[in-house]
Enzyme design. Structure first.
Site, mmCIF file in Angstrom:
data_model
loop_
_atom_site.group_PDB
_atom_site.id
_atom_site.type_symbol
_atom_site.label_atom_id
_atom_site.label_comp_id
_atom_site.label_asym_id
_atom_site.label_seq_id
_atom_site.Cartn_x
_atom_site.Cartn_y
_atom_site.Cartn_z
ATOM 1 N N THR A 225 3.409 -1.982 -2.376
ATOM 2 C CA THR A 225 3.370 -1.336 -1.070
ATOM 3 C C THR A 225 3.189 0.158 -1.293
ATOM 4 O OG1 THR A 225 4.694 -3.005 0.065
ATOM 5 C CG2 THR A 225 4.654 -0.810 1.034
ATOM 6 N N PHE A 227 3.490 3.903 0.192
ATOM 7 C CA PHE A 227 4.268 4.678 1.151
ATOM 8 C C PHE A 227 3.699 6.097 1.214
ATOM 9 C CE2 PHE A 227 6.965 1.349 -0.370
ATOM 10 C CZ PHE A 227 7.805 0.992 0.680
#
Length: 729
Positions: A225, A227
């Site tokens: 992921t 960010f």
């Protein structure tokens, strides 16, 4: 809106709203006040010296947002401000309650989080950094709870979906979707729930005091992921050079407009790392294009954007920051227990596998006559078993015994060698009882061989010589035996080889599997050869008393002192294969070294076995005569069976096997052996297991009653198939 340029205090106008396109230029700050590049830019460097003390995250402590914050800021002391959703996260920073925030923007499996791009366009925030976080899921429980005690697994729906393979392996677990992975862990900790597990990041287990009972339950280990680190635009000083630039633009609805823009970026040296289109609400078939690209040091990001601005409709800077890196997790340590490299190339003993196969055939109701294994089926002398029973009733018999064996056994072995071989051995120093001579082979190899050494091994020959050599780390060098040379080593050929690294030579006479016998004169030649080259000569001599008119020992040849060892056994000569009684004879200096190894891997034999062995070694000529009479009858039956199969036995054989050449109609011994087993239920040993020189030979054992040979003959005669290999089995 204004941005301070740093120490100069000069104010510059900036327009970053998509509603008011950048028509007057792009953040033209004073280059003298900026760093030339930001290869490892940290927030404290871009916040006018303001240290980020409060960081907003979506979710709870122990979440992946928490992990991303730790990864980006390192060990800095921070106060986390949890937000229930991403809009609240943005508001916490815009209101000044948080100094900055970390926001998930895309996932390598699920793709971009479109809603968050919209929030960024509408906000007064700008990206100043990025984090690539590897997403690993773990199963965690209240400490002490076992997997079989769990009834439910709680987690965010996305986390549960990422662990489908693991969860399908445990269909009894009921899946419960929750708002957050960390929240699931927190609820277990607060309620001390013992029938519930959570799936989430490692930090959740650490933060809430849970125990991880299954690591890395995710389906895909390469899941990341990304960010973004967000700050208020009014407080950010953007550098002149940037590792990565994130922009949003619109394009005229013209043919090739996107192609032209991307081509221009490529010409400027921009490396596109992301492009994402999103519909513009209220303008059907028009799109925002969110683009990330990296630049080298040849051009600044402002100059790059200024160059492509005429090709766009509108443009807004989403962020300028150092490029983050997706650090792939090291391959997880393989937790399977692996064998040592010394076993590479060492296969399971052939007969261990074949006996399993035969047992499986018999479990299905197929009767197999096993004429392949050299395991005596006759009992030892009656006095031996009586002595075993008598001795085992003594209280002291069950203690540990001396590593060198009891004195009485060593004396009996010495006397046996003197009576039958004419060899005088000092029972105190020149004889060592063994738990079987096969173990002795490995004791010798481990005592004298190591990496860099070579050992001469016979082909064909007992497979354990090669295995022991390799397990000791040495190299097995074959010497070929042939019928033309009466299955004896060709010493003239060996003399021509490079023997500089050869430390040991394995010999075995009477020879298995061929039954060849070496004369005392040949033993003397062999000893002279070994002396010339400094080679330790080891003779394995367990077949000396089976169908052999003149038992002979290597140690009876002149000049054997100090350079020869001999192994012997009661397995064949006294029908005591399962008793595991062997012996090693040789010079004291050699025996002492073997004891150094042996004493560290085993102990003395059971006293009753040693005392029974003493009784066996007392057996006189009548015992051997009666034993060989039985083997002689069996040999006649075996020869008839081999004649039926068209096999030609080798000449002048001793021992409990018959070695015979396979008829030309068969490709090799393996084909013949397998055909007999499958078609007739008769097993003969393929000579190929003893080496390439044996592939055209078959071995038949005499360790079965005459009736078995006759029954095998009948089964083969009725099957017909083995005599015609061209027919399918």
């Amino acid at each position: 809106m204004v941005i301070h340029s740093g120490a100069s205090g000069v104010l510059f106008p900036i327009t970053t709203s998509i509603k008011a396109p950048l028509r007057r230029g792009f953040l033209f700050l004073n280059p003298a006040t900026m760093n030339d590049s930001i290869p490892s830019l940290q927030p404290r460097q871009i916040l006018n010296g303001i240290h980020p003390r409060k960081v907003a995250i979506q979710g709870y402590e122990g979440s992946f947002h928490h992990m991303a914050t730790q990864q980006y800021f390192g060990g800095d002391p921070l106060q986390l401000l949890p937000a229930d959703n991403f809009r609240q996260l943005v508001e916490l920073v815009e209101s000044g309650k948080a100094d900055c925030a970390l926001m998930a923007i895309e996932n390598s499996l699920a793709g971009s989080i479109a809603h968050n791009y919209t929030l960024l366009l509408e906000s007064e925030l700008i990206a100043t950094g990025e984090v690539y976080l590897p997403i690993h899921q773990h199963l965690m429980v209240w400490p002490g709870v076992r997997l079989e005690e769990i009834e439910e697994v709680h987690s965010h729906p996305m986390a549960l979906a990422q662990c489908g393979k693991f969860l399908r392996q445990h269909p009894h677990l009921r899946l419960v979707e929750t708002e957050d992975t960390a929240l699931s862990a927190r609820r277990i900790a607060e309620g001390k729930l013992k029938k519930v597990a959570a799936i989430g990041p490692e930090i959740a287990a650490w933060h809430y005091g849970l125990e991880i009972i299954r690591e890395h339950v995710e389906d895909n280990a390469e899941n990341f992921t990304r960010f973004l680190v967000l700050h208020r635009k009014a407080e950010v000083l953007l550098p002149e050079q940037a590792g990565k630039v994130s922009v949003c633009f619109t394009l005229p609805h013209k043919v090739g407009s996107l192609h032209k823009l991307l081509g221009e970026l490529a010409g400027l040296g921009a490396n596109l790392t992301k492009i994402q289109s999103m519909p513009i609400v209220g303008k059907p078939w028009e799109y925002f294009f969110f683009t990330d690209f990296t630049l080298g040091n040849s051009i600044g990001w402002r100059q790059c954007l200024e160059a492509v601005r005429p090709l766009t409709g509108t443009m807004e800077v989403i962020g300028v920051f150092a490029e983050g890196k997706a650090k792939t997790r090291p391959a997880p340590r393989d937790k399977t227990i692996k064998t040592a490299s010394r076993l590479d190339g060492i296969k399971e003993y052939f007969f261990a596998k074949k006996l399993r196969e035969i047992a499986e055939m018999e479990s299905r109701g197929r009767k197999v006559i096993n004429l392949g294994i050299g395991s005596p089926d006759l009992p030892p002398p009656a006095a031996v078993t009586e002595k075993l029973v008598q001795s085992s009733r003594q209280n002291h018999a069950h203690r540990y015994q001396p590593y060198r064996g009891i004195p009485g056994l060593r004396t009996a072995m010495s006397s046996w060698y003197r009576r039958h071989f004419g060899v005088e051995l000092d029972p105190a120093t020149e004889v060592l009882p063994l738990i079987g001579s096969k173990e002795g082979i490995f004791h010798i190899a481990m005592t004298f061989l190591e990496k860099g050494d070579e050992a001469l091994v016979p082909n064909p020959g007992y497979p354990s010589y090669r295995a022991a050599t390799r397990l000791a780390g040495a190299t097995a060098v074959e010497y070929l035996l042939s019928e033309e040379n009466n299955w004896l080593p060709d010493l003239e050929t060996l003399e021509k080889q490079d023997l500089s690294r050869v430390k040991l030579m394995w010999v075995n006479y009477p020879h298995m599997p061929t039954g060849a016998v070496a004369s005392p004169a040949f033993f003397e030649k062999l000893i002279a050869f070994a002396k010339r080259h400094g080679i330790l000569l080891v003779n394995d001599n367990p077949y000396a008393f089976i169908l052999n008119e003149q038992p002979c020992s290597l140690l009876s040849a002149g000049g054997s002192e100090g350079i020869c060892l001999e192994l012997n056994s009661l397995s064949k000569s006294h029908n005591m294969a399962g008793w595991r009684v062997g012996m090693l004879a040789g010079a004291p200096v050699l025996i002492d070294q073997v004891v150094r190894f042996k004493s560290n891997v085993d102990s003395g034999q059971f006293l009753a076995v040693q005392e029974a062995a003493i009784e066996a070694l007392k057996a006189g000529p009548d015992w051997y005569r009666e034993l060989n009479a039985v083997y002689s009858l069996r040999k006649t039956a075996a020869m008839a069976l081999l004649e039926q199969l068209g096999c030609r036995p080798a000449k002048q054989q001793a021992g409990m096997f018959i070695w015979a050449r396979v008829p030309n109609r068969w490709k090799d011994s393996f084909e013949m052996s397998e055909a007999l087993l499958q078609a007739a239920g008769v097993f003969l040993t393929p000579g190929g297991i003893f080496g390439s020189q044996g592939k055209d030979w078959i071995r038949i054992s005499l360790c079965s009653p005459v009736e078995d040979f006759e029954l095998a003959s009948e089964k083969i005669a009725h099957s017909q198939t083995p005599l015609n290999p061209s027919q399918p089995l």
